[in-house]
Design a protein around this motif. Structure first.
Motif, PDB file in Angstrom:
ATOM      1  N   SER A  84       9.685  -0.034   7.105  1.00  0.00           N
ATOM      2  CA  SER A  84       8.210  -1.107   7.272  1.00  0.00           C
ATOM      3  C   SER A  84       7.337   0.631   6.401  1.00  0.00           C
ATOM      4  O   SER A  84       6.238  -0.003   6.318  1.00  0.00           O
ATOM      5  N   TYR A  85       7.578   1.324   6.082  1.00  0.00           N
ATOM      6  CA  TYR A  85       6.895   1.923   4.126  1.00  0.00           C
ATOM      7  C   TYR A  85       6.690   1.024   4.015  1.00  0.00           C
ATOM      8  O   TYR A  85       5.367   1.103   3.590  1.00  0.00           O
ATOM      9  N   TYR A  86       7.347  -0.193   3.462  1.00  0.00           N
ATOM     10  CA  TYR A  86       7.467  -0.999   2.560  1.00  0.00           C
ATOM     11  C   TYR A  86       5.905  -1.916   2.966  1.00  0.00           C
ATOM     12  O   TYR A  86       4.988  -2.082   2.205  1.00  0.00           O
ATOM     13  N   ARG A  87       6.036  -2.450   3.731  1.00  0.00           N
ATOM     14  CA  ARG A  87       5.178  -3.118   4.592  1.00  0.00           C
ATOM     15  C   ARG A  87       4.073  -2.514   4.796  1.00  0.00           C
ATOM     16  O   ARG A  87       2.393  -2.692   4.326  1.00  0.00           O
ATOM     17  N   LEU A  88       4.005  -1.605   4.806  1.00  0.00           N
ATOM     18  CA  LEU A  88       3.103  -0.096   5.235  1.00  0.00           C
ATOM     19  C   LEU A  88       2.141  -0.378   3.243  1.00  0.00           C
ATOM     20  O   LEU A  88       0.137  -0.447   3.941  1.00  0.00           O
ATOM     21  N   TYR A  89       2.526   0.363   2.458  1.00  0.00           N
ATOM     22  CA  TYR A  89       2.086   0.383   1.604  1.00  0.00           C
ATOM     23  C   TYR A  89       1.432  -1.326   0.772  1.00  0.00           C
ATOM     24  O   TYR A  89       0.023  -1.346   0.394  1.00  0.00           O
ATOM     25  N   LEU A  90       1.831  -2.932   1.473  1.00  0.00           N
ATOM     26  CA  LEU A  90       1.563  -3.334   1.175  1.00  0.00           C
ATOM     27  C   LEU A  90       0.073  -4.025   2.395  1.00  0.00           C
ATOM     28  O   LEU A  90      -1.273  -4.729   1.339  1.00  0.00           O
ATOM     29  N   GLU A  91       0.055  -3.671   3.071  1.00  0.00           N
ATOM     30  CA  GLU A  91      -1.255  -3.337   3.950  1.00  0.00           C
ATOM     31  C   GLU A  91      -2.507  -2.423   3.544  1.00  0.00           C
ATOM     32  O   GLU A  91      -3.452  -2.632   3.424  1.00  0.00           O
ATOM     33  N   LEU A  92      -1.830  -1.085   2.842  1.00  0.00           N
ATOM     34  CA  LEU A  92      -3.103  -0.346   1.796  1.00  0.00           C
ATOM     35  C   LEU A  92      -3.157  -1.090   1.125  1.00  0.00           C
ATOM     36  O   LEU A  92      -5.203  -1.373   0.697  1.00  0.00           O
ATOM     37  N   ALA A 101       9.015  12.408  -1.642  1.00  0.00           N
ATOM     38  CA  ALA A 101      10.167  10.701  -2.392  1.00  0.00           C
ATOM     39  C   ALA A 101       9.387   9.649  -2.688  1.00  0.00           C
ATOM     40  O   ALA A 101      10.090   8.727  -3.880  1.00  0.00           O
ATOM     41  N   HIS A 102       8.183   8.998  -2.646  1.00  0.00           N
ATOM     42  CA  HIS A 102       7.040   8.206  -2.417  1.00  0.00           C
ATOM     43  C   HIS A 102       6.461   8.771  -3.778  1.00  0.00           C
ATOM     44  O   HIS A 102       4.901   8.293  -4.289  1.00  0.00           O
ATOM     45  N   HIS A 103       6.369  10.168  -4.292  1.00  0.00           N
ATOM     46  CA  HIS A 103       5.647  10.944  -5.430  1.00  0.00           C
ATOM     47  C   HIS A 103       5.092  10.421  -6.954  1.00  0.00           C
ATOM     48  O   HIS A 103       3.526   9.743  -6.131  1.00  0.00           O
ATOM     49  N   GLU A 104       5.861   9.060  -7.124  1.00  0.00           N
ATOM     50  CA  GLU A 104       6.015   8.486  -8.270  1.00  0.00           C
ATOM     51  C   GLU A 104       5.002   7.334  -7.917  1.00  0.00           C
ATOM     52  O   GLU A 104       3.897   7.174  -8.740  1.00  0.00           O
ATOM     53  N   LEU A 105       4.826   6.525  -7.060  1.00  0.00           N
ATOM     54  CA  LEU A 105       4.033   5.883  -6.397  1.00  0.00           C
ATOM     55  C   LEU A 105       2.775   6.173  -5.843  1.00  0.00           C
ATOM     56  O   LEU A 105       1.858   5.247  -6.676  1.00  0.00           O
ATOM     57  N   ASN A 155       6.340  -1.601  -9.230  1.00  0.00           N
ATOM     58  CA  ASN A 155       6.981  -1.171  -8.640  1.00  0.00           C
ATOM     59  C   ASN A 155       6.977  -0.577  -7.292  1.00  0.00           C
ATOM     60  O   ASN A 155       8.260   0.490  -7.226  1.00  0.00           O
ATOM     61  N   LEU A 156       6.422  -1.392  -6.294  1.00  0.00           N
ATOM     62  CA  LEU A 156       7.209  -1.253  -5.235  1.00  0.00           C
ATOM     63  C   LEU A 156       8.239  -1.956  -4.664  1.00  0.00           C
ATOM     64  O   LEU A 156       8.732  -1.725  -3.909  1.00  0.00           O
ATOM     65  N   GLU A 157       7.959  -3.041  -5.728  1.00  0.00           N
ATOM     66  CA  GLU A 157       9.314  -3.483  -5.727  1.00  0.00           C
ATOM     67  C   GLU A 157      10.537  -2.962  -5.744  1.00  0.00           C
ATOM     68  O   GLU A 157      11.366  -3.314  -5.423  1.00  0.00           O
ATOM     69  N   LYS A 158      10.153  -2.402  -6.806  1.00  0.00           N
ATOM     70  CA  LYS A 158      11.310  -1.348  -7.376  1.00  0.00           C
ATOM     71  C   LYS A 158      12.020  -0.255  -6.068  1.00  0.00           C
ATOM     72  O   LYS A 158      13.025  -0.117  -6.631  1.00  0.00           O
ATOM     73  N   ILE A 159      11.301   0.471  -5.324  1.00  0.00           N
ATOM     74  CA  ILE A 159      11.677   1.437  -4.825  1.00  0.00           C
ATOM     75  C   ILE A 159      12.801   1.054  -3.523  1.00  0.00           C
ATOM     76  O   ILE A 159      12.258   0.282  -2.902  1.00  0.00           O
TER      77      ILE A 159
END
Length: 459
Positions: free
Chosen positions: A80-88, A46-50, A70-74
């Motif tokens: 928690s997935y959003y927070r994980l990307y921010l951590e990354l 589901a997050h392939h494009e990101l 793009n992260l804000e649009k998904i």
């Protein structure tokens, strides 16, 4: 097995990607990246494009502006997935641009890695956990060895707890003794967990957070703290479900057959542990009372523990508190050797606040296992659940007893005491006296042998 192939791939690539696993921040960055990749596969790409943007455009420029937009649009299925990307992204920013671009370029093949296609959440947790264990073994000659020994807590405890609780709604869970978090993690895979709170003294919280995210938890609060601190690190009644796996303490009575007048007792400053009920040498019941402190009215606490706290004379007052306040819902005996070949039989102690019935269900689940080499694997969890919910009893496997019957039986909470027709009273007292006498004789013999050996040495 594809799981182990994925572990080897991730473990071997950290150095090829320009990172050093012995530097904690670089190891955490790499594992955060692995967690993002695994979650994408669990969520059917589901997050392939990101991720594609991360491994292509960001890898070329070393910048994050487009990725953040793009992260804000998904619309992530889990916040928690959003927070994980921010951590990354924050961890990637700590690298210089050249090193950052090199890492992403060398990891871009993860986007289409065959061995992680179609993995389940459980598979993803195992892959992440085994990768952590290999990367943490800094002094091992070969961290890629086929003979690497993993230190795993099996998923069965969390799976059984989720079955016993049977809560399909969003709810909050708490584990005060989450050394590596597996009980909460595997529970969360099977339930809709809104918030998972854990406490641990070891420095494993970042890894626990990642695995809870992979398990599908919405929010986490993972603390590096001690659950039995003088002042609680949590608010009272903060969880719907509390669960933990305690290291089994010795059940030998020895000199603990009778409580001594000067026996030191455990206490905490905020009073959540009932005074004069928990001996300082055995803290199992301190955790039990702390779990009760943590759950709401109507909540459930499940503690996996050894035999000792269920029958030791010195802990009778602690069991009395549970029974007299109608908190014990069930005690389930589990098979031996579930963790390692030396693990004794464990028990699931199920507690509930706000019970109406005063019956306690005793279940023998010791036969529910499959032998897998030197250890046993818990099997037939559905059968254990069926025995737990059966009314009123199943011959030799499950029986209900009233709290008053248990109280009159010396507060014993061992299933075999009831399923086998065992009666406490005279027989129990005689067995205790016999055991005490045998111990005294053994001590006397040891003294005599030591004298003999001393004389032989002098001659």
């Amino acid at each position: 097995m594809n799981i182990e192939k994925a572990v080897i791939e991730f473990t071997s690539n950290i150095n090829h990607a320009g990172l050093n696993e012995q530097i904690v921040d670089e190891r955490l960055l790499y594992l955060c990246l692995i967690a993002v990749v695994l979650i994408n596969k669990v969520e059917a790409n589901a997050h392939h494009e990101l991720l594609k943007m991360l491994f292509t455009q960001t890898a070329k420029t070393g910048e994050f502006e487009d990725l953040l937009n793009n992260l804000e649009k998904i619309k992530f299925t889990k916040r928690s997935y959003y927070r994980l990307y921010l951590e990354l992204i924050e961890r990637l920013k700590e690298l210089d641009t050249k090193k950052r671009k090199y890492l992403l370029n060398q990891s871009s093949h993860y986007l289409t890695l065959d061995v992680i296609e179609g993995i389940s959440r459980t598979d993803a947790v195992v892959i992440y956990n085994h990768t952590v264990q290999r990367l943490q073994q800094m002094n091992v000659q070969d961290k890629l060895s086929d003979h690497f020994i993993y230190q795993d807590i099996p998923p069965c405890f969390g799976e059984l707890a989720s079955k016993l609780v049977n809560n399909g709604k969003k709810h909050k869970i708490y584990d005060p003794y989450a050394l590596t978090g597996e009980v909460s993690i595997y529970y969360s895979i099977n339930r809709n967990v809104e918030l998972a709170t854990t406490e641990t003294l070891v420095q494993s919280s970042p890894y626990i957070i990642h695995m809870l995210y992979i398990a599908g938890v919405e929010n986490t609060d993972c603390k590096n703290s001690f659950g039995l601190a003088q002042q609680a690190n949590i608010e009272p009644a903060m969880a719907d479900v509390a669960l933990t796996l305690l290291d089994p303490t010795s059940s030998k009575e020895d000199e603990y057959l009778q409580k001594l007048d000067n026996e030191p007792m455990f206490s905490v400053a905020d009073g959540r542990i009932i005074g004069d009920t928990v001996p300082a040498k055995f803290k199992d019941h301190a955790f039990i009372q702390h779990l009760l402190y943590s759950i709401k009215e109507g909540g459930t606490a499940i503690i996996f523990l050894g035999k000792g706290p269920l029958h030791r004379e010195i802990e009778k007052c602690a069991r009395a508190y549970l029974l007299e306040n109608n908190l014990v819902d069930a005690v389930i005996e589990l098979p031996a050797k579930l963790i390692n070949p030396r693990t004794v039989s464990l028990y699931a102690l199920v507690l509930k606040k706000g019970r109406i019935s005063r019956n306690v269900k005793f279940v023998d689940g010791s036969h529910c296992y499959e032998a897998t080499g030197r250890v046993n694997q818990l099997a037939n969890i559905d059968e254990i659940y069926s025995l737990y919910t059966s009314e009123p009893s199943v011959a030799g496997k499950a029986i209900s007893k009233t709290a008053d019957e248990i109280i009159s039986n010396d507060y014993l909470l061992i299933p075999a005491s009831y399923l086998s027709g065992y009666e406490a009273t005279e027989n129990a007292l005689n067995l205790g006296e016999i055991r005490k006498e045998l111990i005294e004789r053994a001590i006397e013999n040891d003294v005599k042998l030591n004298h003999i050996f001393a004389e032989l040495a002098n001659n």
